[in-house]
Design a protein around this motif. Structure first.
Motif, mmCIF file in Angstrom:
data_model
loop_
_atom_site.group_PDB
_atom_site.id
_atom_site.type_symbol
_atom_site.label_atom_id
_atom_site.label_comp_id
_atom_site.label_asym_id
_atom_site.label_seq_id
_atom_site.Cartn_x
_atom_site.Cartn_y
_atom_site.Cartn_z
ATOM 1 N N SER B 22 0.935 -1.272 0.147
ATOM 2 C CA SER B 22 0.083 -0.015 -0.045
ATOM 3 C C SER B 22 0.889 1.232 -0.062
ATOM 4 N N LEU B 25 2.100 1.765 -3.494
ATOM 5 C CA LEU B 25 1.046 2.219 -4.403
ATOM 6 C C LEU B 25 0.901 3.721 -4.050
ATOM 7 N N GLU B 26 0.851 4.304 -2.680
ATOM 8 C CA GLU B 26 0.605 5.664 -2.345
ATOM 9 C C GLU B 26 1.723 6.485 -3.143
ATOM 10 N N ARG B 29 1.036 6.652 -6.711
ATOM 11 C CA ARG B 29 -0.128 7.721 -7.068
ATOM 12 C C ARG B 29 0.430 8.979 -7.113
ATOM 13 N N GLU B 73 -6.995 2.001 -8.132
ATOM 14 C CA GLU B 73 -7.768 1.352 -7.409
ATOM 15 C C GLU B 73 -8.001 -0.352 -7.483
ATOM 16 N N ARG B 76 -5.090 -1.481 -5.696
ATOM 17 C CA ARG B 76 -5.471 -1.441 -4.152
ATOM 18 C C ARG B 76 -6.290 -2.483 -3.836
ATOM 19 N N LYS B 77 -6.920 -3.037 -4.175
ATOM 20 C CA LYS B 77 -8.033 -4.180 -3.756
ATOM 21 C C LYS B 77 -7.181 -5.558 -3.766
#
Lengths: 652, 334
Positions: B22, B25-26, B29, B73, B76-77
């Motif tokens: 995560s 990923l952030e 982003r 998104e 993220r899942k």
């Protein structure tokens, strides 16, 4: 009134539950112990200030007759010269004589009864008169015949006349006061107290005994002027019994003979040998039913009232001679209700009103609730004020001239308050004394100027309770914010303007304006006042509650349908310029929906003499989505205008 | 420009693809879509293109932005849920500051509300009164012994501080014609030094109902209903004969002791009953004084002590508490 039960029993058979019987008759039993009843006698029933009076009530209720009665009187004849100058002040005066008494202590049984009733025994003659007063309710006064010069005169006192009363006090008299005099001087204050030099002493042989009816108002006026109250005046000012006057005289003379020996002269002076009978009161049973809400049959009235000494015939009621309180129809119905028993009256509930219900105090009650919701505690200080608290106000300020009390409870607090602030300060002081440092209080109450006005005032003193997220000292912005939020929640369209009010510190005072009228002030409370309560800083407000009437109606505002655009702008505001200078310019921008001050900063990275202020501006068009360009245009316009005023955008 | 966009697309999708956590990923982003992100940068630069190229570039970039957002998104899942930093739930919460109404205000409101439900309106009157309204108009002329029961504060200007709320009866009846059903809460004054049961300042609620045939029975029923509402269903009311110059018949209102339920306790001085009010049928003399014919109209009036009721309600044994204004007292009763 204290009443020994055995005395009462001598007159009437007592039922088991006589305490309840008395209570239900409205003769409040305040205490009952050691054989003595302590009774609360209301001012309308002087007839109950006696053993016979209480006995009659019990007899009336139980239906059993009195065990004894005293009614005999002496024939009228000349005993001693009596002149009544003031017939209004003394409608009936009787005087009897007993010769050759031997003054000494009373017999044990009499002294004890007097003591139980709360009267100090003095000597057998005086005690006998007090005994009869308690027994029959008629005060009497004995004179030493030797000390009375020539005659008895009932008259008004002369200006400057003096008398030394039995309590040893010399009193100056005036014509408002009714006295008993002899040929030379006053020998008693009529119905109140005798003079020292005319009373009974060891040497007394012959006793002139007075029994009279004095005008209640005259007695009351006299004793008020002289500031004394006696068992006699207490009874006379509530109204004596004009019929019992000669009865008590004879009874007392005979009792004196019994306890002090001597020879009673069989006769008396009497200025009103045949008083008028009691006037009948006309009644209508249908009115009684309407007034009391109980079922009453015509014969009930007779059955209920006659045991209490009334006579009932042909729709008329003749009250007993001792009931001075029965004059008109409603007096009779009260008596009926009392005898019937309040406890038996049914309860009726009718809750529908024919008129719409209103309450003009509703807004004020709401205002109080809002203030308490804003974190303030409501307090109720005493509305008396120390005028020194407002002595610093300018001469012309109307708050300086509080309405003065003639008899203040505390000598220094001798005016009615003209402002709520000192009361709030005193509450703050009280709490500080009790180690409470977080003081946020308010009051909504009256001040007393040329008229009574309702004010709403609040005060912040000290600091927030210390926790991990709070603990700030209160300051100007706490009171300002509280007032702003309060008025907003109350929907009052207000404006705050820099103002001066002598109750507040200059420079930290704002006026609260609504519709071009100032309704009060907020700010730091003036040092001169705050210091009187040993408080350093207090921030407060005081508003006239009439501003609550200017609230705007609740109105539905449609929710915005288009998104807003937000821009945060920081400016370097030089000394001499104020937050308001920036806000004013920002508010001129087109599409601006609202602006908040989100940061105030001085210090590192900010030039000396400047304050950095950051404003969050929200732009919105009601009918479409704004573009960045449009907003940017407005922002540039704001920046340009402020630059003209010497306020620069703070560039990061 | 199109190439640039395509390259960025490939790079972006790869970047997202390779992400393992995560946090990564952030970071991805932010590097793409954050304020200083690559895609954001390109979008900002549209303005610098020649005008004819702008529409296409805008369209492509928007599409790219959407695609990248969707991919993020989706990714993220697939990633394991991050455990947030554990917070210490035992730290006390941030409590909003709350104030409180004074207990006398609250009791007064309760009393007023009960009577309003019974159809009584609310009236107010001045605290500085004349002798006439406070006494004379209430059938208590000068030199009436009943005046002794009222130790009065006088003002130097000849007025006085009302010793009860009853003057409001007169003021209302002078202004309005019956039928009348009103109550009037307010402050009154008597020259009684402070002690546990006396205060020079106190509060009353006055009641008055004048109509064609209001009876003593209505008075009893109304007060009984009031007592039950305020102190509970089992509450009883007893009227005990008394004397007031301005009512006849007059009564004291006794309430069954709310503490011991009539068994007898310290509060009721072991009698089972406590006095809360005075009441009675409005005296004809009072009605005549305001021009109301006492044979056409009858009425009742009562006056109850707010402090007394508050003391019974909260179990307060010293009236001075109300006027010391200790904030702990006010806070404790809210």
């Amino acid at each position: 009134m204290k009443l020994p039960v055995e005395w009462l029993e001598e007159w009437v058979e007592l039922p088991q539950d006589f305490v309840d019987v008395l209570d239900n008759l409205g003769i409040g039993v305040e205490g009952y112990g050691d054989g003595v009843l302590d009774l609360e006698i209301t001012p309308n029933r002087p007839d109950l200030l006696s053993v016979i009076g209480i006995a009659r009530e019990i007899a009336g209720k139980t239906g059993k007759p009195l065990k004894k009665n005293i009614e005999a009187v002496f024939p009228v004849r000349n005993v001693f010269p009596v002149e009544v100058e003031d017939k209004e002040g003394c409608p009936r005066y009787t005087l009897g004589l007993i010769k050759g008494v031997k003054v000494g202590p009373s017999p044990e049984w009499m002294a004890r009864r007097l003591e139980l009733a709360g009267i100090n025994p003095i000597n057998n003659v005086v005690d006998a008169t007090n005994y009869v007063m308690l027994e029959l309710g008629q005060p009497l006064h004995p004179f030493d015949r030797e000390k009375i010069k020539g005659k008895i005169v009932v008259r008004r006192a002369r200006d400057g006349e003096k008398i030394t009363t039995l309590d040893g006090v010399e009193r100056e008299l005036n014509p408002e006061i009714l006295v008993i005099a002899d040929a030379e001087r006053p020998v008693a204050l009529a119905g109140i107290m005798g003079a020292e030099d005319s009373g009974i002493d060891e040497e007394t042989r012959d006793v002139l005994l007075e029994s009279a009816y004095f005008d209640p108002i005259r007695v009351r006026r006299g004793r008020k002027i002289l500031n004394i109250s006696t068992e006699a005046s207490y009874r006379f000012e509530r109204g004596g019994d004009v019929y019992v006057v000669p009865v008590a005289l004879r009874r007392a003379l005979e009792l004196i003979r019994e306890v002090a020996g001597g020879e009673v002269v069989e006769g008396m002076e009497d200025t009103l040998p045949e008083p008028e009978g009691r006037k009948p009161v006309k009644i209508s049973v249908s009115f009684g039913k309407r007034l009391l809400g109980i079922e009453i049959k015509d014969e009930d009235v007779k059955d209920w009232l006659e045991p209490f000494g009334f006579r009932v015939e042909d729709g008329k009621v003749i009250p007993p001679r001792w009931r001075r309180d029965i004059h008109e129809e409603v007096d009779v119905w009260e008596e009926v209700a009392r005898i019937y028993g309040y406890e038996r009256v049914p309860s009726s509930v009718r809750v529908i009103s024919s008129e719409p219900v209103y309450d003009n105090g509703k807004i004020l009650r709401q205002a109080k609730r809002v203030l308490s919701g804003l974190g303030l505690f409501e307090v109720y200080p005493i509305p008396f004020m120390n005028p020194e608290d407002v002595a610093f106000l300018p001469e012309e300020d109307e708050r300086r001239k509080g309405r003065r009390l003639k008899n203040p409870m505390w000598p220094e607090k001798n005016v009615m308050r003209t402002t709520l602030i000192p009361g709030l300060l005193s509450v703050a002081r009280y709490n500080l004394n009790h180690q409470i440092r977080d003081i946020r209080i308010f009051e909504a109450g009256k001040v007393f100027l040329s008229e009574e006005r309702i004010k709403i005032a609040g005060l912040f003193v000290g600091e927030e309770k210390k926790t991990w997220y709070s603990g700030r000292k209160y300051d100007f912005y706490d009171v300002k914010g509280a007032v702003e939020e309060f008025l907003t929640l109350m929907r009052i369209p207000f404006e705050l303007r820099d103002e001066k009010d002598p109750l507040f510190d200059e420079g930290t005072c704002l006026g609260v304006w609504v519709n071009e009228r100032c309704y009060g002030y907020l700010g730091e409370i003036k040092r001169e006042l705050v210091e009187r309560y040993e408080i350093e800083h207090a921030y407060g407000f005081e508003l006239d509650a009439s501003l609550l009437e200017l609230r705007e109606p609740e109105e539905f505002v449609p929710l915005p349908r288009f998104p807003h655009i937000k821009r945060d702008l920081s400016f370097l505001v030089p000394a001499g310029k104020r937050c308001e200078d920036v806000l004013r310019v920002i508010r001129e921008a087109t599409y601006l929906e609202r602006v908040e001050v989100i940061d105030i900063y001085r210090g590192k990275n900010i030039p000396e003499g400047y304050t950095s202020m950051t404003f969050s501006c929200v732009f919105r068009h009601p009918e479409r989505t704004l573009t960045d360009d449009e907003v940017e245009h407005e922002v540039q316009e704001i920046i340009r205008k402020l630059e003209d005023e010497g306020i620069e955008l703070r560039r990061l | 420009m199109q190439d640039k966009i395509e390259k960025l697309r490939e790079k972006a999708l790869k970047l997202i693809e390779d992400v393992k956590s995560s946090e990564e990923l952030e970071r991805a982003r932010v590097s793409l879509l954050g304020k200083k992100g690559e895609i954001t940068g390109l979008i900002r630069s549209i303005g610098k293109l020649p005008p004819e190229e702008r529409p296409l570039a805008g369209k492509l970039l928007n599409a790219l932005k959407r695609e990248v957002e969707e991919k993020i998104e989706e990714k993220r899942k697939t990633l394991p849920k991050v455990r947030k930093v554990k917070i210490d739930t035992s730290i006390p919460g941030r409590r909003p500051k709350t104030g409180a109404l004074h207990p006398l205000t609250r009791i007064e409101e309760e009393i007023v509300d009960i009577f309003m439900r019974m159809g009584f309106s609310v009236e107010y009157g001045p605290e500085i009164e004349t002798d006439y309204y406070n006494f004379t108009a209430l059938n208590t002329p000068e030199h009436h012994p009943a005046r002794d029961l009222h130790d009065t504060f006088y003002l130097e200007d000849g007025n006085l501080l009302r010793t009860h709320t009853s003057p409001v009866q007169i003021r209302v009846m002078e202004k309005k014609k019956p039928p009348l059903r009103i109550i009037s809460p307010g402050r009154a004054y008597r020259f009684d030094p402070f002690d546990p049961s006396h205060s020079p300042v106190f509060h009353q609620v006055e009641g008055l109902w004048v109509d064609r045939d209001v009876s003593f029975s209505d008075l009893k029923g109304t007060l009984e209903a009031f007592g039950k509402e305020l102190f509970g269903k089992e509450t009883r009311i007893k009227l005990v004969p008394h004397y007031f110059p301005f009512t006849e018949p007059s009564a004291e209102v006794h309430l069954s002791c709310p503490f011991c339920k009539e068994k007898g306790c310290r509060v009721c001085k072991y009698t089972g009953w406590v006095e809360i009010a005075g009441c009675g049928m409005v005296h004809p003399e009072v009605l005549r004084g305001v021009g109301i014919d006492p044979y056409q109209w009858t009425g009742f009036a009562f006056g109850m002590g707010v402090e007394r009721i508050a003391m019974l309600r909260y179990g307060i044994d010293d009236i001075r508490n109300f006027y010391e204004n200790d904030l702990r007292f006010i806070e404790g009763l809210r």
